[in-house]
Design a protein around this motif. Structure first.
Motif, PDB file in Angstrom:
ATOM      1  N   VAL A   4       0.827  -1.370  -0.185  1.00  0.00           N
ATOM      2  CA  VAL A   4       0.145  -0.075  -0.125  1.00  0.00           C
ATOM      3  C   VAL A   4       0.765   1.252  -0.094  1.00  0.00           C
ATOM      4  N   PRO A   5       1.386   1.603  -1.014  1.00  0.00           N
ATOM      5  CA  PRO A   5       2.553   2.557  -1.317  1.00  0.00           C
ATOM      6  C   PRO A   5       1.917   4.164  -1.038  1.00  0.00           C
ATOM      7  N   PHE A   6       0.973   4.446  -0.446  1.00  0.00           N
ATOM      8  CA  PHE A   6       0.454   5.684  -0.350  1.00  0.00           C
ATOM      9  C   PHE A   6      -0.509   5.968   1.078  1.00  0.00           C
ATOM     10  N   PRO A   7      -0.503   7.214   1.425  1.00  0.00           N
ATOM     11  CA  PRO A   7      -1.158   7.235   2.781  1.00  0.00           C
ATOM     12  C   PRO A   7      -2.726   7.015   2.278  1.00  0.00           C
ATOM     13  N   VAL A  72       1.589  10.369  -6.240  1.00  0.00           N
ATOM     14  CA  VAL A  72       0.704   9.091  -6.309  1.00  0.00           C
ATOM     15  C   VAL A  72      -0.224   9.488  -7.181  1.00  0.00           C
ATOM     16  N   SER A 126       6.626   2.699 -12.266  1.00  0.00           N
ATOM     17  CA  SER A 126       7.020   3.113 -10.820  1.00  0.00           C
ATOM     18  C   SER A 126       7.305   4.567 -10.864  1.00  0.00           C
TER      19      SER A 126
ATOM     20  N   SER B  26       3.467  12.991   0.223  1.00  0.00           N
ATOM     21  CA  SER B  26       3.948  11.855   0.979  1.00  0.00           C
ATOM     22  C   SER B  26       5.449  11.828   0.963  1.00  0.00           C
ATOM     23  N   ARG B  27       5.951  10.934   1.775  1.00  0.00           N
ATOM     24  CA  ARG B  27       7.322  10.418   1.642  1.00  0.00           C
ATOM     25  C   ARG B  27       7.600   9.672   0.393  1.00  0.00           C
ATOM     26  N   PHE B  28       6.553   9.083  -0.262  1.00  0.00           N
ATOM     27  CA  PHE B  28       6.622   8.295  -1.326  1.00  0.00           C
ATOM     28  C   PHE B  28       6.997   9.499  -2.632  1.00  0.00           C
ATOM     29  N   ALA B  29       6.277  10.682  -2.353  1.00  0.00           N
ATOM     30  CA  ALA B  29       6.687  11.382  -3.495  1.00  0.00           C
ATOM     31  C   ALA B  29       8.069  12.121  -3.159  1.00  0.00           C
ATOM     32  N   ARG B  37      12.331   9.628 -10.265  1.00  0.00           N
ATOM     33  CA  ARG B  37      11.115   8.990 -10.816  1.00  0.00           C
ATOM     34  C   ARG B  37       9.831   9.872 -10.737  1.00  0.00           C
TER      35      ARG B  37
END
Lengths: 131, 73
Positions: A4-7, A72, A126, B26-29, B37
């Protein structure tokens, strides 16, 4: 790979799992009901249920895309577009093959096909940067 | 897009999550930016520049400038 790669993604995944169970349950119920000779109005309601669940799931996906940050959002949009495109192309291809003798497949298979393709493209897409 | 985000963040002792919280992503960003990326929107790039108190091209390499006249990347 993070599942689940997002808040807030866990809420989406939990909703999706519940939706999937209901989708498959209603398909099975429609087949069972028809074999048992249930009244037509009941069968029609049950038969339309999977479409309602699919609509709910796409609404959840829309809200997820709307509420997340730009990375995201871009990532999910790319994956969904790739999955939907692949599913439509495969559906058209199979429809063409049916015209020349391939066995008929129920249209509801399009829904698991979209999400199956979504899962397949996820490790391939990705990022959102231009190559 | 090439950038110095990871080095700048590390120099300040911030985690990706902390930096993300400061700029509203987010930390993913942040991870996606650091690993090239994701190309940031202009708004996010300006927010990062404001957070680090640096000009934009001190953080992000400008791919449209000719070689040698680029920023710090």
């Amino acid at each position: 790979m993070v599942l689940v790669p997002f808040p807030g993604g866990w809420r989406y995944v939990a909703g999706a799992v519940i939706g999937w169970l209901a989708f498959l349950g209603l398909i099975a119920l429609a087949v069972f009901g028809r074999s048992q000779g249930w009244p037509a109005p009941v069968l029609v309601l049950i038969a339309l249920g999977p479409a309602a669940i699919a609509a709910r799931q796409f609404r959840l996906a829309w809200r997820l895309v709307r509420d997340e940050d730009e990375f995201v959002r871009g990532l999910l949009a790319r994956r969904m577009l790739a999955a939907a495109s692949g599913a439509i192309v495969l559906a058209i291809a199979w429809s063409g093959l049916e015209m020349v003798g391939a066995p008929h497949l129920p249209a509801w298979l399009l829904y698991p096909l979209v999400w199956g393709l979504f899962g397949m493209v996820t490790p391939l897409i990705s990022g959102t940067a231009r190559p | 897009m090439k950038n110095r985000l990871k080095a700048l963040r590390a120099a300040r002792g911030w985690t990706q999550e902390q930096l993300g919280a400061q700029v509203g992503v987010s930390r993913f960003a942040i991870n996606a930016l650091e690993t090239e990326r994701h190309d940031p929107s202009l708004d996010l790039a300006y927010r990062l520049a404001a957070t680090f108190e640096l000009p934009l091209e001190e953080i992000f390499s400008n791919p449209h400038r000719t070689a040698g006249k680029d920023g710090a990347c």
